[in-house]
Design an enzyme around this catalytic site. Structure first.
Site, PDB file in Angstrom:
ATOM      1  N   GLY A 198      42.433  47.558  29.183  1.00 54.01           N
ATOM      2  CA  GLY A 198      41.683  46.447  29.752  1.00 54.01           C
ATOM      3  C   GLY A 198      42.604  45.460  30.450  1.00 54.01           C
ATOM      4  N   PRO A 199      42.020  44.558  31.224  1.00 55.60           N
ATOM      5  CA  PRO A 199      42.827  43.555  31.934  1.00 55.60           C
ATOM      6  C   PRO A 199      43.551  42.642  30.957  1.00 55.60           C
ATOM      7  CG  PRO A 199      40.569  43.644  32.782  1.00 55.60           C
ATOM      8  CD  PRO A 199      40.592  44.435  31.522  1.00 55.60           C
ATOM      9  N   PRO A 200      44.577  41.942  31.409  1.00 53.47           N
ATOM     10  CA  PRO A 200      45.287  40.999  30.519  1.00 53.47           C
ATOM     11  C   PRO A 200      44.356  39.892  30.034  1.00 53.47           C
ATOM     12  CG  PRO A 200      46.549  41.418  32.529  1.00 53.47           C
ATOM     13  CD  PRO A 200      45.201  42.028  32.739  1.00 53.47           C
ATOM     14  N   GLY A 201      44.561  39.500  28.781  1.00 55.05           N
ATOM     15  CA  GLY A 201      43.820  38.367  28.238  1.00 55.05           C
ATOM     16  C   GLY A 201      42.449  38.677  27.700  1.00 55.05           C
ATOM     17  N   LYS A 204      42.906  42.499  23.424  1.00 56.15           N
ATOM     18  CA  LYS A 204      43.274  43.800  22.841  1.00 56.15           C
ATOM     19  C   LYS A 204      44.103  43.605  21.572  1.00 56.15           C
ATOM     20  CE  LYS A 204      45.166  45.057  26.762  1.00 56.15           C
ATOM     21  NZ  LYS A 204      44.733  43.967  27.657  1.00 56.15           N
ATOM     22  N   GLU A 421      36.803  22.997  56.191  1.00 58.19           N
ATOM     23  CA  GLU A 421      36.094  23.369  54.959  1.00 58.19           C
ATOM     24  C   GLU A 421      34.587  23.371  55.155  1.00 58.19           C
ATOM     25  OE1 GLU A 421      37.755  24.642  52.656  1.00 58.19           O
ATOM     26  OE2 GLU A 421      39.704  24.036  53.427  1.00 58.19           O
ATOM     27  N   HIS A 424      33.576  26.722  56.595  1.00 55.19           N
ATOM     28  CA  HIS A 424      33.445  27.750  55.556  1.00 55.19           C
ATOM     29  C   HIS A 424      32.120  27.627  54.827  1.00 55.19           C
ATOM     30  CE1 HIS A 424      37.369  29.546  55.799  1.00 55.19           C
ATOM     31  NE2 HIS A 424      38.019  28.410  55.555  1.00 55.19           N
ATOM     32  N   ASP A 498      43.042  32.865  55.358  1.00 49.42           N
ATOM     33  CA  ASP A 498      41.715  33.420  55.625  1.00 49.42           C
ATOM     34  C   ASP A 498      41.827  34.704  56.436  1.00 49.42           C
ATOM     35  OD1 ASP A 498      40.675  31.127  54.413  1.00 49.42           O
ATOM     36  OD2 ASP A 498      40.665  30.024  56.300  1.00 49.42           O
TER      37      ASP A 498
END
Length: 660
Positions: A198-201, A204, A421, A424, A498
């Site tokens: 699994g991903p870190p954090g 596990k 911004e 966006h 971007d």
């Protein structure tokens, strides 16, 4: 730790005392060199009757002049010495020579070698490991695994939240450790090894510790890198020692964190079959499925790189069960938040379910950090309780970075940032299937100079072509807004990040995800498993296909660039209104954005308290040379835009859908 320090102090004290005694012995012998007299001068002084008495000890002669001064000389073997002394009325006394014991002579001659051996033993003991801190001169071959007994390990499965499927997978391991005969009577055997992927954090290590705590068995923990040393064979020795200790404490659990450090596929190293890492792996394979059974010893390993592990590790009889510990869903995030919120005093307005909805893609470690940051905000304000407002501030800090109110730039640059911004936000609001706009800010945060944050309404596991093209359009919204307001020659470097992210999304659509009409559902680029995570390498394609790939990527970009231009041209009024709102408040939320897009005044943000908390002069200037902070740990579905334009390329990877 305290006993080790006392032990080291005592050892060094003894060494210092021995050194002082030896040096004192030699210096005492050398003290007699003061008042040393040549033998010829001594005989002359005797003939002149300047010597009153002498004491002869072996070949050494110590005497006193008639004026009381002492002297020392050495007899070279003069046979007429006694006659000269007696003829000149010198009082003579004789003593037998001082004899050193044989042991002292041996000790003095061997002392330097003994000292070197002692220092070597001392440092080897200090470098020695082993369970319980025991070491010896050759303890570098001992296992460095730390053992937690059932009394020391208080973690149970109740402390693990957000991983219900993983907990169910490992439930039978707990039952086996509690009552092995239940399975053995039916001829069944529990898996020898469990690989948590699994991903870190995601918890596990916590889950492995909870298995041992629930079953009340010893828990050995070690990192994969602790096996490998510069000396060939040390890692294999440590593997053998670790399994021997585990058998002595069976039933027990061995937990190997980051096993990919030692379990990578063999044959890929520079050293070939004699490589230390490969020999360590070979020993681990033998121990896990050798001639002797390890009854009651279960090996649990954790990694986020299961694709690089050696196939022999994953076959039945070794790590024959893989448990995926993924990122929690909205219900799992709520449960994790409740676990961490037990430690902090909460106000009545805190809603874990609302916070969980606003944190898609957060791991358990991210959520623990969120609760901690909220508590720090409350302590900073001298509040007694942690409120929902503190959690909102903590979430903004984690997602968008820390506000940098000390940076100052001109009014013109602030307005250009606001247009960027706003571009966006407006494009993201109007294109189909785009994540809703969560917040827009021209307040510098971290290394980002301006931020537009999109927050998904629900967890996403795959993206459609329509949604990906909407992302392309919104990414170019900031650059297009600058171009429409200030002209093509005034466009800044703020859109570099971007452009980087949009180009990577478009390239993946064409080369990996089969979303090109002309090139079809074929893979023209594949992940490089031997390199960094997320890195790719070109498949074997012809030069003509490479040109077609570039042409398709350009078509995707141009099509969505034109769509974003048309949207902002049509909604120029909303662009001006949102820019003015950003200039006034610096940060606007989703409610204000909705008001603007529906033609109403923006209104004040819910938590806005006037200019005291929002210094209008505190904004960031555009600096294309400043790199934005690494976003590789941010949630998958979070999209962050920064005017600095130099965020990590990992952020573009985070825009990739999770394909089935």
């Amino acid at each position: 730790m305290k006993n080790d320090m006392l032990k080291n102090v005592l050892i060094w004290t003894v060494v210092a005392m021995v050194l002082m005694s030896v040096f004192n012995h030699f210096s005492t012998q050398g003290q007699n060199s003061s008042g040393r007299l040549d033998y010829s001068d001594f005989i002359e002084q005797v003939h002149q009757q300047q010597v009153s008495k002498v004491s002869i000890e072996g070949q050494t002669i110590r005497g006193v002049y008639t004026n009381g001064d002492a002297f020392t000389t050495y007899n070279p073997g003069d046979p007429g010495l006694m006659g000269d002394l007696l003829d000149n009325q010198v009082k003579v006394s004789a003593q037998p020579p001082e004899q050193q014991s044989v042991l002292m002579q041996i000790f003095i001659s061997w002392f330097p070698m003994l000292l070197l051996i002692g220092v070597w033993i001392f440092f080897m003991r200090s470098m020695g490991g082993g369970v319980g801190g025991k070491g010896g001169p050759m303890s570098f071959g001992k296992s460095k695994a730390r053992m937690l007994t059932d009394d020391q390990n208080k973690v149970t499965l109740d402390d693990v939240a957000g991983a219900d499927e993983a907990k169910q997978e490992v439930g039978e391991i707990v039952d086996f450790l509690k009552d092995p005969t239940k399975y053995q009577n039916l001829g069944g055997s529990i898996p020898r090894g469990v690989l948590m992927v699994g991903p870190p954090g995601t918890g596990k290590t916590l889950l492995a510790k909870a298995i041992a705590g629930e079953a009340k068995v010893p828990f050995f923990t070690i990192s994969g890198s602790d096996f490998v040393e510069m000396f060939v064979g040390v890692g294999a020795s440590r593997v053998r020692d670790m399994f021997e200790q585990a058998k002595a404490h069976a039933p027990c659990i061995i937990f190997i964190d980051e096993i990919d450090a030692v379990g990578r596929s063999r044959g890929s190293g520079m050293g070939g079959g004699n490589d230390e890492r490969e020999q360590t792996l070979n020993q681990m394979l033998v121990e896990m499925d050798g001639f002797e059974g390890n009854e009651g010893v279960i090996v649990i390993a954790a990694t986020n790189r299961a694709d690089v592990l050696d196939p022999a590790l994953l076959r039945p009889g070794r790590f024959d069960r893989q448990v995926t510990v993924g990122l929690p869903d909205i219900r799992g995030r709520e449960q994790i938040l409740k676990v961490h919120m037990r430690k902090v005093p909460l106000a009545d307005d805190v809603e874990p379910s609302y916070i969980a909805r606003g944190t898609p893609g957060f791991s358990g470690a991210d959520l623990a950090n969120l609760v901690n940051e909220a508590a720090l905000f409350a302590a900073r304000n001298n509040d007694k309780l942690v409120t929902q407002k503190h959690f909102e501030k903590a979430k903004d800090k984690i997602l968008m970075g820390v506000e940098r109110k000390s940076m100052v730039m001109s009014e013109k640059e602030r307005r250009m940032t606001a247009y960027h911004e706003a571009g966006h936000a407006i494009v993201g609001w109007l294109v189909p299937e785009h994540d809703p706009v969560y917040k827009v800010s021209i307040m510098p945060r971290g290394r980002a100079l301006g931020v537009t944050m999109y927050l998904p309404e629900e967890d996403s596991y795959s993206y459609s072509k329509r949604k990906l093209e909407s992302q392309l359009s919104s990414l170019y919204g900031g650059r297009i807004a600058e171009e429409l307001i200030y002209g093509p020659d005034a466009v800044t470097t703020g859109a570099s990040n971007d452009i980087e992210r949009a180009t990577m999304i478009a390239r993946n659509m064409v080369t990996k995800w089969g979303l090109s009409d002309n090139l079809g559902p074929l893979m023209y680029e594949e992940d490089d498993k031997g390199g960094f995570m997320g890195s790719s390498r070109n498949a074997n394609v012809s030069g003509e296909i490479s040109k077609e790939i570039d042409h398709e990527i350009r078509n995707l970009i141009d099509r969505n660039y034109k769509r974003a231009t048309d949207i902002l041209t049509e909604h120029s009024k909303e662009l001006e209104l949102m820019t003015e709102a950003l200039m006034q408040y610096e940060t606007i939320d989703a409610e204000q954005i909705k008001n603007i897009m529906e033609g109403r005044p923006a209104g004040e943000p819910k938590d806005w308290q006037g200019s005291d908390d929002h210094d209008s002069s505190a904004s960031a200037g555009s600096d294309s040379e400043v790199k934005a902070q690494d976003e590789s740990e941010k949630p998958v579905d979070m999209v962050k835009d920064d005017l600095s334009g130099e965020a990590s390329s990992e952020e573009a990877k985070n825009s990739e859908p999770k394909l089935h």
